[in-house]
Each structure stands twice: as structure tokens, then as C-alpha cells.
Design a protein around this motif. Structure first.
Motif, PDB file in Angstrom:
ATOM      1  N   THR A 108       0.953  -0.979  -0.079  1.00 30.72           N
ATOM      2  CA  THR A 108      -0.026   0.076  -0.161  1.00 30.72           C
ATOM      3  C   THR A 108       0.854   1.372  -0.195  1.00 30.72           C
ATOM      4  O   THR A 108       2.042   1.233   0.387  1.00 30.72           O
ATOM      5  CB  THR A 108      -0.938   0.102   1.242  1.00 30.72           C
ATOM      6  OG1 THR A 108      -0.144   0.085   2.451  1.00 30.72           O
ATOM      7  CG2 THR A 108      -1.969  -1.088   1.201  1.00 30.72           C
ATOM      8  N   SER A 109       0.250   2.350  -0.301  1.00 33.10           N
ATOM      9  CA  SER A 109       0.911   3.659  -0.335  1.00 33.10           C
ATOM     10  C   SER A 109      -0.345   4.720   0.146  1.00 33.10           C
ATOM     11  O   SER A 109      -1.315   4.505  -0.467  1.00 33.10           O
ATOM     12  CB  SER A 109       1.527   4.045  -1.875  1.00 33.10           C
ATOM     13  OG  SER A 109       2.301   5.286  -1.579  1.00 33.10           O
ATOM     14  N   ARG A 110       0.282   5.824   0.748  1.00 35.69           N
ATOM     15  CA  ARG A 110      -0.807   6.534   1.220  1.00 35.69           C
ATOM     16  C   ARG A 110      -0.547   8.061   1.089  1.00 35.69           C
ATOM     17  O   ARG A 110       0.796   8.588   0.708  1.00 35.69           O
ATOM     18  CB  ARG A 110      -1.007   6.452   2.954  1.00 35.69           C
ATOM     19  CG  ARG A 110      -1.252   4.995   3.558  1.00 35.69           C
ATOM     20  CD  ARG A 110      -1.015   5.046   4.871  1.00 35.69           C
ATOM     21  NE  ARG A 110      -1.653   3.585   5.454  1.00 35.69           N
ATOM     22  CZ  ARG A 110      -1.434   3.457   6.754  1.00 35.69           C
ATOM     23  NH1 ARG A 110      -1.066   4.241   7.555  1.00 35.69           N
ATOM     24  NH2 ARG A 110      -1.633   2.026   7.002  1.00 35.69           N
ATOM     25  N   ALA A 111      -1.522   8.965   1.146  1.00 35.29           N
ATOM     26  CA  ALA A 111      -1.428  10.131   0.799  1.00 35.29           C
ATOM     27  C   ALA A 111      -2.278  10.884   1.878  1.00 35.29           C
ATOM     28  O   ALA A 111      -3.547  10.524   2.447  1.00 35.29           O
ATOM     29  CB  ALA A 111      -1.857  10.638  -0.576  1.00 35.29           C
ATOM     30  N   SER A 112      -1.908  12.219   2.361  1.00 33.96           N
ATOM     31  CA  SER A 112      -2.589  12.878   3.438  1.00 33.96           C
ATOM     32  C   SER A 112      -3.277  13.959   2.535  1.00 33.96           C
ATOM     33  O   SER A 112      -2.790  14.830   1.981  1.00 33.96           O
ATOM     34  CB  SER A 112      -1.545  13.520   4.382  1.00 33.96           C
ATOM     35  OG  SER A 112      -2.280  14.185   5.483  1.00 33.96           O
ATOM     36  N   VAL A 113      -4.718  14.138   2.946  1.00 33.92           N
ATOM     37  CA  VAL A 113      -5.397  15.386   2.488  1.00 33.92           C
ATOM     38  C   VAL A 113      -6.014  16.031   3.594  1.00 33.92           C
ATOM     39  O   VAL A 113      -6.726  15.719   4.502  1.00 33.92           O
ATOM     40  CB  VAL A 113      -6.637  14.749   1.745  1.00 33.92           C
ATOM     41  CG1 VAL A 113      -7.364  15.780   0.948  1.00 33.92           C
ATOM     42  CG2 VAL A 113      -6.243  13.769   0.507  1.00 33.92           C
ATOM     43  N   ALA A 114      -5.546  17.425   3.502  1.00 33.75           N
ATOM     44  CA  ALA A 114      -6.053  18.305   4.816  1.00 33.75           C
ATOM     45  C   ALA A 114      -7.334  19.022   4.160  1.00 33.75           C
ATOM     46  O   ALA A 114      -7.337  19.628   3.140  1.00 33.75           O
ATOM     47  CB  ALA A 114      -5.086  19.313   5.166  1.00 33.75           C
ATOM     48  N   VAL A 115      -8.592  18.614   4.703  1.00 28.33           N
ATOM     49  CA  VAL A 115      -9.850  19.067   4.180  1.00 28.33           C
ATOM     50  C   VAL A 115     -10.201  20.151   5.117  1.00 28.33           C
ATOM     51  O   VAL A 115     -10.382  20.195   6.197  1.00 28.33           O
ATOM     52  CB  VAL A 115     -10.824  18.043   4.072  1.00 28.33           C
ATOM     53  CG1 VAL A 115     -12.228  18.529   3.856  1.00 28.33           C
ATOM     54  CG2 VAL A 115     -10.359  16.790   3.152  1.00 28.33           C
TER      55      VAL A 115
END
Length: 597
Positions: A108-115
């Protein structure tokens, strides 16, 4: 929807093909998500790309906070990796977007999203029992009826209803917009507005105390909806009814109770909360959260149902209890939508709900026989069911289809507690050979405790007709003195389900443990493993729950369930256990059952 009483007495059995769970090593396969960190405004979008190395299979599953496809309150993500932030987040938050490779589920690989939080802010209008519809709707000059307010206010407006009882039917056809914001109908802060249906008819055949027709960007928050009754099979009352099409609808923190059909046959119907996608454009981005639905007399229908052309929806953190038919239902293939290809509730998230005392044993439409599910997917697809507590339903969780030639498919039920069901804990497959079934569904890391309290012979986990390509793994099954743990009772030459790595026990220290397989009953695990060619890592052992009398189903230190689960990857296991603790699926130390120590 009209359900049929389930048939639980047949004792035919399926032969299951050999299978094992050898966890695919992710060492040779990697994936990289780009970009890795972004910031978005409400309703903003961001395309992500996933590059797979070490495999010719470039396909990935996209998840948001561990939920395949995400959910309206988390943000949704398409199969091509386009993330869309929630339109109305009440506060800023950070979402985790993950790509999981199909070639190696542990890669897996992840990204961070600031909403960012929603910045909508329109005018506020007021309704009170002392008001007048000829007034201006201001704080000191409120309107009298909710209907007048909903016919009048513009996009982005909030309607605050003062405490008191309003004997009216409310139909909402006006919409908010993505730019102006939601139209919000709510009880005034610190007060409770009640819409009471006493003496009101059902003018359109099927009508809610509140009805949304083809409405978008609408919120209904914190109201009490009660006392709506029909005496006719042709008139169907509901507490809240959403129909047609629409997007960005939020139903939050309402109390719906005493919605009743007095018709005592299978032609009588009523709903607590019903969503019917009846148009070619779906109902989408639907949030049903934090509501209570209780003391409903629904006849042949459901407490809370999502039916037809409905996609990207969630049913979360609701309390559904003391009703005489199905608690939560996601439905397909009833002819609700105009075409079969659209006639299926899909891309849903059913999570964090508390469901209890759901039984048709006092329902004359069922001849007072047990047939009411706590949570039921009847023809739905691509749905995640997690972190729910289901207690004292007739059937705890059921994944099936009542329509011949159609299946419930690609549903994952994980990290749930199912206990004290009157009939069966979890059931898959259609109730007879003449209906549909269950395909490509995953049931993993659930805890089933002393279900089939009536000792009907259905047991903890039941497999019925037309089941194929399903997975049942890492679950804990703790049976009552009847001892029936697995009951697969339909003869087939192909495997209806792959079982592996489950932990079995019974209330009499395992003495009464039995499994039904291939028209034979087996009273020791070794014989069951040999006959079914499954459960090579299955255990018959005490899970060492904190308490079996309360019950408190967390694991005590030294439990054989701790660290002995097989890691199936984030899309199957989920990011969190029943209590919200991290599963940390990359560590390999997955516990069996609904709790992660």
C-alpha cells in the motif's frame, strides 16, 4: 421492500473446494501514490496516481480512511483515483487516501489530504407555534408552519424550528447549491421541534412526515418525527422519505418513532426512514447519521432502508431498536429505479450503528415467525459494514438477494459484534433455490457470540443457496449449548465460501461443538477440516473474553486470538477494530475477532 420469511430448516450441505490463505508477500511488489500531501476546500477535487512496481498488474483499490471508495463524510474516491472532499464538513480534518495493489494486498501507499471546514453561511429564518405565515420569518416574527418556511427560503438558508408540536406534513422540493450552501431544517438550539402525524392521511400513496423530492443540498437535523399511522395497504407512511434523485443530503440526529401500519398481512407497509432512488440520476452523497429509530410497526417493510438508484451513501452511528422488522437494509433489483443496471444500492458505508431488539415474532405479516435482520444487504453491491453492534435481532447480519438471477456482491462485513440473535448470527446465500444469492463477499474479523438463542438449528454462521466466491476469515464464533458453529446446508459441487483462520468455542467448554458440512455433522474440528478442506489454521479454543456474562467481548491477555489472525490487507481488514483501535495491518499482527489488542 417486502421481505420473505427466511427458511432455516433445510439441512442440505455444500461441499467446499480446498483453499488456504497464504498471505501474499508484498516484498517484491510496491506502489507509490502521488501527490503525497494536498490541501482541499470543501467539495474540492484532487486526482491521485498510483504507480505499481514489481508486477504487470497495475490495478489498485483506492480507500479513504480504510473504506474502499470512501464515504460522503470522509470524502469519496473514484476507481481512477479522483478524490472529492466533503461539501459540508463541520470542522477541518485530515483524510488518508490509500492505494492497495490488487497483485499484493499488503502493498500500500498513502497520501494525506487536509480538508477545510465548510464556509457556507446563509440567512436564518424561524418557525414557532406562535408564529404566522404572513410574518417575515424573523427571530421575533416567526412563521407558523414548517411547510411555508421550506417553500420560501433561498439556497443556503437555515430554518430553526422552535420547540413544540407541529401537526403537518412537510414536503421539500427546493434545493441548496454547491456555491450558496445547504438548506437546513433543524430544531432551534436547545429545543426539540416535533412533527406529529396524528390524524394526518397519506396523500401520495407513500408519504413521510418529511418528504424530500428531487432535492439536493438539504439537511434535516435534530427533529422528532412521530405518530404517523396508516390503516390501508395502499397507503404507506414513513417518518422521513427521500425519493427521486438528488445529491448532498444529510439526515442527522433525528428521533423517528411510532410510525405504524395497522394492516396485519404481508400487504401492510410502513418505514421509519426510506430512501428510494427512482430516477436515472442517482441519489448520491447521502449521509444518515446519529438518528434514533424505534418502536416502529413496519409490517412487511424496514426501519431504515436505502433502495434503488442510490450511490455514495453512508448509514452511520444510528440507534435502531425495538422494531418489528428489518433494522437497516440496502436493497437492489426491486424495480425501484427505471433500469436494472441502476436498480441497486451501491458504494455504501454502514458503520458504528447500534441495532437491537429487531424481531418479527410479534409481526402478523410474518405470522409471528422470526425473519427480521438487524443489518441486511438484499441485492446491494460494494458496501462496507463495520464497527456495528447487533444484538437480539432475528438474524444478525445477512448478505443475500431475494430476486432470482441477482446477487448481493462485493460486500465486506468486518469488525462487527453480533450476539444473542434469535436465529442466526451471520447468514449468506438466498433463502431458497428460487431466489438470488451472495457473490464475492468478505466476512472478516467479526465476533459472534451465543446466537440462535431459539436453538433453531441455524447456528452462528449459515450458508444458504447460490453462494459463490465468498471469504469467511479471522472471525470468533462462540456458540451456546447447541454448539452449532458453521451450517452450510445447500448441496453444490463448487465452494460457496472459503473459511480460514477462525476461532471456535462453545459455552460448555467446547464439548458440544459441531459443524455441518456435505450433509454430515462433525463434532471435532479435525474431521470438519478434512471434510471441508478448509480451516487449516482454525482453532477450537477458549477466546478468553473479558466476560461472557455481561458480555464483554474484548480479549484477555493470553487469548489464542491475539496476534494469530491472517493479514488480508487494508481493504478487507479495515483501518480500525470495533472499538476504533488501529488494526495496523502492515505489522502482520492481526488479532482474530472484532477487537485488536
Amino acid at each position: 421492500m417486502r421481505t420473505f420469511p427466511k427458511m432455516h430448516t433445510a439441512m442440505l450441505v455444500v461441499m467446499m473446494a480446498s483453499s488456504c490463505f497464504a498471505a501474499t508477500s508484498a516484498a517484491a511488489v510496491t506502489v507509490a501514490v502521488s501527490p503525497t500531501q494536498v490541501s482541499l476546500s470543501a467539495n474540492g477535487t484532487q486526482p491521485f496516481t498510483a504507480t505499481v512496481s514489481g508486477s504487470s498488474d497495475q490495478n489498485v483499490t483506492w480507500l479513504v480512511n480504510g473504506v474502499p471508495g470512501g464515504a460522503p463524510s470522509l470524502g469519496t474516491i473514484s476507481a481512477s483515483g479522483v478524490y472529492t472532499a466533503p461539501a459540508g464538513a463541520p470542522a477541518s480534518f485530515t483524510a488518508t487516501v490509500t492505494a492497495q495493489t490488487d497483485a499484493a494486498p499488503l502493498a500500500t501507499s498513502r497520501a494525506s489530504v487536509a480538508v477545510a471546514a465548510s464556509t457556507y453561511g446563509g440567512s436564518t429564518y424561524y418557525v414557532a407555534t406562535t408564529g404566522s405565515d404572513s410574518a417575515s420569518g424573523g427571530a421575533t416574527t416567526p412563521w407558523r408552519t414548517i411547510q411555508h418556511a421550506m417553500n420560501t427560503v433561498p439556497a443556503g438558508a437555515t430554518v430553526q424550528v422552535a420547540g413544540g408540536t407541529y401537526n403537518e406534513l412537510v414536503t421539500i422540493t427546493r434545493s441548496g447549491t454547491a456555491t450558496a450552501g445547504y438548506i437546513t431544517l433543524m430544531s432551534a438550539p436547545g429545543q426539540l421541534a416535533t412533527i406529529d402525524g396524528t390524524g394526518l392521511g397519506v396523500p401520495q400513496g407513500q408519504q413521510g412526515l418529511i418528504t424530500l423530492q428531487n432535492a439536493s443540498y438539504v439537511r434535516v437535523i435534530g427533529l422528532q418525527l412521530q405518530n404517523y399511522t396508516s390503516n390501508s395497504s395502499n397507503l404507506v407512511p414513513a417518518g422521513l422519505f427521500i425519493e427521486g434523485s438528488g445529491d448532498h443530503i444529510e439526515i442527522r440526529n433525528n428521533h423517528i418513532h411510532n410510525i405504524v401500519t395497522t394492516v396485519k398481512t404481508s400487504s401492510g407497509d410502513a418505514f421509519g426512514l426510506a430512501v428510494y432512488g427512482t430516477a436515472t440520476t442517482p441519489i448520491s452523497n447521502l449521509i444518515i447519521d446519529g438518528n434514533e429509530l424505534d418502536h416502529l410497526t413496519t409490517g412487511y417493510s424496514e426501519s431504515l432502508t436505502v433502495n434503488g438508484n442510490v450511490q455514495n451513501w453512508q448509514v452511520t452511528n444510528n440507534r435502531v431498536h425495538d422494531n418489528d422488522n428489518i433494522g437497516i437494509d440496502a436493497i437492489g433489483f426491486e424495480g425501484t429505479a427505471p433500469t436494472t443496471s441502476l436498480d441497486q444500492a451501491r458504494q455504501g458505508w454502514i458503520a458504528g450503528n447500534t441495532v437491537y431488539n429487531i424481531t418479527s415474532t410479534t409481526n402478523p405479516a410474518y405470522n409471528d415467525q422470526p425473519g427480521a435482520d438487524g443489518i441486511y444487504v438484499d441485492g446491494g453491491t460494494h458496501i462496507t459494514i463495520e464497527q456495528n453492534s447487533v444484538q437480539a435481532a432475528d438474524l444478525g447480519i445477512e448478505l443475500a438477494s431475494e430476486h432470482s438471477g441477482h446477487d448481493t456482491s462485493y460486500v465486506t462485513a468486518r469488525n462487527n459484534l453480533v450476539f444473542y440473535s434469535n436465529v442466526v448470527g451471520i447468514s449468506i446465500g438466498g433463502y431458497s433455490s428460487s431466489v438470488g444469492g451472495t457473490d464475492h463477499c468478505t466476512i472478516v474479523n467479526n465476533t459472534l457470540f451465543e446466537n440462535d438463542t431459539t436453538q433453531s438449528g441455524t447456528g452462528e454462521f449459515q450458508v444458504q443457496y447460490h453462494a459463490s466466491h465468498n471469504v469467511f476469515a479471522n472471525n470468533i464464533l462462540y456458540a451456546n449449548g447447541q454448539g452449532l458453529l458453521v451450517n452450510s446446508f445447500v448441496t453444490s459441487s463448487t465452494a460457496p465460501v472459503t473459511l480460514e483462520n477462525d476461532l471456535f468455542y462453545t459455552s460448555d467448554d467446547g464439548a458440544s461443538a459441531n459443524w455441518v458440512w456435505n450433509n454430515q455433522s462433525y463434532t471435532d474440528l479435525g474431521s470438519f477440516q478434512q471434510a471441508s478442506q478448509s480451516e487449516s489454521s482454525g482453532l477450537l479454543a477458549d477466546p478468553l473474553f473479558i466476560s461472557t456474562s455481561t458480555p464483554s467481548l474484548q480479549l484477555s491477555a493470553g487469548s489464542p486470538a491475539i496476534g494469530s489472525g491472517v493479514n488480508l490487507g487494508l481493504a478487507s481488514e479495515g483501518a480500525y477494530d470495533y472499538a476504533g483501535s488501529s488494526r495496523d495491518t502492515n505489522s502482520g499482527l492481526i488479532d482474530r475477532g472484532a477487537y485488536q489488542n
